[in-house]
Each structure stands twice: as C-alpha cells, then as structure tokens.
Design an enzyme around this catalytic site. Structure first.
Site, PDB file in Angstrom:
ATOM      1  N   ARG A 193       0.867  -1.197   0.000  1.00  0.00           N
ATOM      2  CA  ARG A 193       0.000   0.000   0.000  1.00  0.00           C
ATOM      3  C   ARG A 193       0.893   1.232   0.000  1.00  0.00           C
ATOM      4  O   ARG A 193       1.844   1.318   0.780  1.00  0.00           O
ATOM      5  CB  ARG A 193      -0.880  -0.030   1.247  1.00  0.00           C
ATOM      6  N   GLU A 215     -11.808   4.421  -4.153  1.00  0.00           N
ATOM      7  CA  GLU A 215     -11.943   2.954  -4.148  1.00  0.00           C
ATOM      8  C   GLU A 215     -12.379   2.428  -5.520  1.00  0.00           C
ATOM      9  O   GLU A 215     -13.174   3.037  -6.223  1.00  0.00           O
ATOM     10  CB  GLU A 215     -12.969   2.517  -3.100  1.00  0.00           C
ATOM     11  N   ARG A 237      -0.146  -5.386   4.810  1.00  0.00           N
ATOM     12  CA  ARG A 237       0.421  -4.915   3.542  1.00  0.00           C
ATOM     13  C   ARG A 237       1.664  -4.086   3.852  1.00  0.00           C
ATOM     14  O   ARG A 237       1.676  -3.319   4.820  1.00  0.00           O
ATOM     15  CB  ARG A 237      -0.591  -4.038   2.789  1.00  0.00           C
TER      16      ARG A 237
END
Length: 199
Positions: free
Chosen positions: A84, A92, A131
């Site tokens: 990320r 999104e 992440r």
C-alpha cells in the site's frame, strides 16, 4: 561445639567447591549470540524485504500486479508482497466503487505494471492488513528535494495528477507537507478528482 565447627567446615567446603564449577563448552561449539538487526522491529508475517540499495535505504522491486490506485503487488528478491502506498488515498475501485476510482486504478496499472521501482519505508513496515507500507520511486533520487519528489516519486505523481488525495497518516509523515502542497496544485488546476462536478 565440635559439631558446629564440623558443620561449618562442611558448608565452607561445599561453597568453595560450587564456586569452582565452570560450565563445560565443547571445543569448536558455536555459542548463539543475538546481533541487532535494524529491521528487527519491523518484521511481521510478511517478513521484511531485503536487497537494500546503497545509503538511500531503498529496496529494488518489480510491480507484478495492481489492485487499485494505491495498492499493488511487488516482487522483492523472488518473494511477492502486497503493498500500500504511503501518504495518499485513491478513490476505491475494488469492493466499493467511488468516483474516479476506475481512472485512478487504470493510471497506476499503466504506469507501474511490470516496471522496476524502488521502495522507501517511512516508520511503519506494514499496516493492519499486513500490507507493506512504502513510497514508490520510479528512479533513485539523488537528493531529498521537491523537484526529485515531484518528478520521481509515484505517490506524488498520483496526487499531482488528481488521482489521489494527500493524507496525514502518522507516524508515516516524511513527505506529508510536499504531498499536501501537490494536492493544492491539483485542486487549483481542477485536474482528476478535483475536476468532477459536485452534485
């Protein structure tokens, strides 16, 4: 009195004998020692990528897959990691579809997929979803300057082109001021998400 003296002599003898006991270590045996590893406090289930590049503390990687505008998969030293981007938030385009999410996602895919990039860590190694958290450099910067960030950092380019909002996400705030400045430029030019008409 003789009994007390006798017991005292035995106690002294036992103490003396115990103090001379030395643990036996076989010759050539290895004693495990713990050395400080600068990434030790960052290791999580995903592990910490290797292959650091010079003093820039950057890690060379290949982008193997994109998820959306601010999330990709990278390969580092033969291992795959979900990553990320730090300091930004794209609309999104996965479970939820937000305005300009598709454009943001497609831009990241077109610019990064299959490319060699250089990843920079701020403070956190991973987020709560495990992440990796990184800044993506398209080229190795020669210095920390606005020009280098503007032209070589992909996180910044997403903001400058209106594909992402700049955010403040402590403790990872190394480039927050630059990203906020770039966001204001994008707003002024009404590019990307800033050009959408409000209903």
């Amino acid at each position: 009195m003789k009994i007390k003296l006798f017991i005292l002599v035995i106690i002294i003898t036992l103490i003396s004998a115990c103090s001379n006991i030395v643990p036996q270590v076989k010759e050539n045996s290895q004693v495990e020692t713990k050395r400080y590893d600068k990434t030790e406090n960052q290791i999580t289930r995903t592990g910490s990528p290797e292959e650091e590049i010079s003093d820039n503390n950057l890690v060379k990687a290949t982008v193997t897959r994109h998820v959306d505008g601010d999330t990709v998969y990278v390969k580092i030293a033969g291992k795959s990691y979900k990553m990320r981007m730090i300091g930004i938030n794209c609309p999104e385009y996965t479970k939820e579809i937000e305005p300009y999410g598709k454009e943001s996602s497609e831009y990241t895919k077109s610019q990064l997929l299959g490319k060699t990039v250089y990843l920079e860590t701020d403070v956190s190694n991973t987020d709560k979803y495990d992440r990796l958290l990184r800044y993506i450099w398209l080229e190795i910067p020669t210095e920390t300057s606005e020009h280098e960030i503007r032209t070589k950092m992909f996180n910044a380019q997403l903001v400058l082109n209106g594909y992402a909002h700049a955010g403040n996400y402590p403790p990872d705030v190394k480039y927050t001021d630059y990203l906020k400045k770039f966001q204001q430029e994008a707003k002024n030019k009404k590019v990307g998400i800033w050009g959408l008409e409000k209903k």
